[in-house]
Design an enzyme around this catalytic site. Sequence first.
Site, PDB file in Angstrom:
ATOM      1  N   ASP A 142       0.828  -1.213   0.000  1.00 22.88           N
ATOM      2  CA  ASP A 142       0.000   0.000   0.000  1.00 22.88           C
ATOM      3  C   ASP A 142       0.865   1.268   0.000  1.00 22.88           C
ATOM      4  O   ASP A 142       2.094   1.190   0.028  1.00 22.88           O
ATOM      5  CB  ASP A 142      -0.934  -0.056   1.221  1.00 22.88           C
ATOM      6  N   ASP A 200      -9.624   3.461  -3.996  1.00 23.54           N
ATOM      7  CA  ASP A 200     -10.414   2.287  -3.610  1.00 23.54           C
ATOM      8  C   ASP A 200     -11.826   2.288  -4.206  1.00 23.54           C
ATOM      9  O   ASP A 200     -12.496   3.320  -4.265  1.00 23.54           O
ATOM     10  CB  ASP A 200     -10.576   2.227  -2.090  1.00 23.54           C
TER      11      ASP A 200
END
Length: 406
Positions: A142, A200
């Site tokens: 991430d 996202d």
Amino acid sequence: MWQLTLVLCAGMALAVVNPKTPQMGWSSWNAFQYDVNQSLVENTATAFNDRGFSKAGYNYILIDAGWQSLTRAADGYQQADPAKFPDGIAALADTVHKMGLKLGIYSDAGIYDCGFYPGSFGYEEMDAAQFASWGIDYLKYDNCGGFAGNTQAPAERFLAMDYALQKTERDILYALCEWGHQFPWFWADQISDSYRMSGDIHASFAGDDASVCTTAYCLNTGYAGVSVLTMIRKMRELSGFQKPGSWADMDMMEIGNDVMTEVEEQTHFSFWAALKSPLIIGANVATMNQSSVDILTNADMIAISQDELGTAVSYIPDLSVEDQIQVWGGPLSSGKQRFTVLALNYGNATTDISIPIASVPGLSSVTNKKYTVKEVWSNKAVSPNSTIKLTGVEVGQTKVLVFSEE
Ligand SMILES: *[C@@H]1O[C@H](CO)[C@@H](O)[C@H](O)[C@H]1NC(C)=O
Ligand SMILES: *[C@@H]1O[C@H](CO)[C@@H](O)[C@H](O)[C@H]1NC(C)=O
Ligand SMILES: *[C@@H]1O[C@H](CO)[C@@H](O)[C@H](O)[C@H]1NC(C)=O
Ligand SMILES: *[C@@H]1O[C@H](CO)[C@@H](O)[C@H](O)[C@H]1NC(C)=O
């Protein structure tokens, strides 16, 4: 390239998996966020085998954020939260491997991840070595913060972990989660096996959060809350980048999370498969409705996803009407010629969609021969014609045609 050559000359295995087709699996994030634990992973692996996911080709069980303790151990290594993972990650990997599946884990290219658990920045080699020693097969990496802002570009921070993974000599699939901010489709093929092309997804077919940008290249900071339709929209600019070993990742799927109708879930799966996104389930596989299981394990759709050519469908402007109909098409494996066409109704009313086959770029490679046509979701043959007429396409529904040379 320099690193690659050196490693090959030394006769060692590459850590990078280089997946020839998009990876398939499950991730904990969408349905469970930070509430992950050993029994969730074990129950998911059991459901994978019991409900037909493994048989359909899904093999990665991915633990997303939330697995760690808030601090590293005194020796600097990561530690799994002992309350959540009482037997530790190595034992869990062993269990998952014995069930015929693979285990993935999560870390971050910053000092902290998005939940302020320790990131791997500055610890790349230690963390990669630890993941390898545990038997980890997949790393989602991430892009949250805490690193010295603006001193290192994401590409540099993500490359550091690639070097570290290669050094372990274990096949660990490396999945970048850089949110598309620095256009990773231009550089991620040098570093990783897949890369997120957007912020996202969230659990909505058509509704975006207010700050979300709708094209791949816009530079705003809205990075989360992207609907299924907007994720598909962003791929208009990116489908041409898809290629074996470097897959643009449209994020974990929301199928099975009870937020979409059956035809919307079919549309979601049709586009993730035909656009060659990794197919990562983001719902509770033990409890989801059978209709969602049937969608996620549809053999024809998975064959499109896993087709050896690895070419994504492209948007066809001439056959599409903005905010009403979109038509995409692209070739499947060579040899006997095959081709797929997706037709989505995203307007406000049930409609018919006509596809003049001469207007689909590339389709003549099949239709200049003797061929058959099938619609995947109804599992019915369609009679070949110069114009294929799809009648009664519902709002949110996608018809998927497969043209095959006889
Ligand atoms: C494990 O996680 C699941 C999903 O968040 C939760 O329902 C369950 O209670 C947890 N089990 C344990 C033993 O913590
Ligand atoms: C799953 O089944 C429940 C109960 O029948 C229903 O309320 C729900 O809408 C279904 N979800 C989907 C995604 O079909
Ligand atoms: C669909 O409905 C919305 C909201 O009522 C409206 O703004 C939009 O123009 C409609 N689109 C079409 C294609 O009719
Ligand atoms: C082709 O489409 C036309 C117009 O819809 C129809 O009249 C004809 O029967 C179709 N031919 C075949 C072989 O299905």
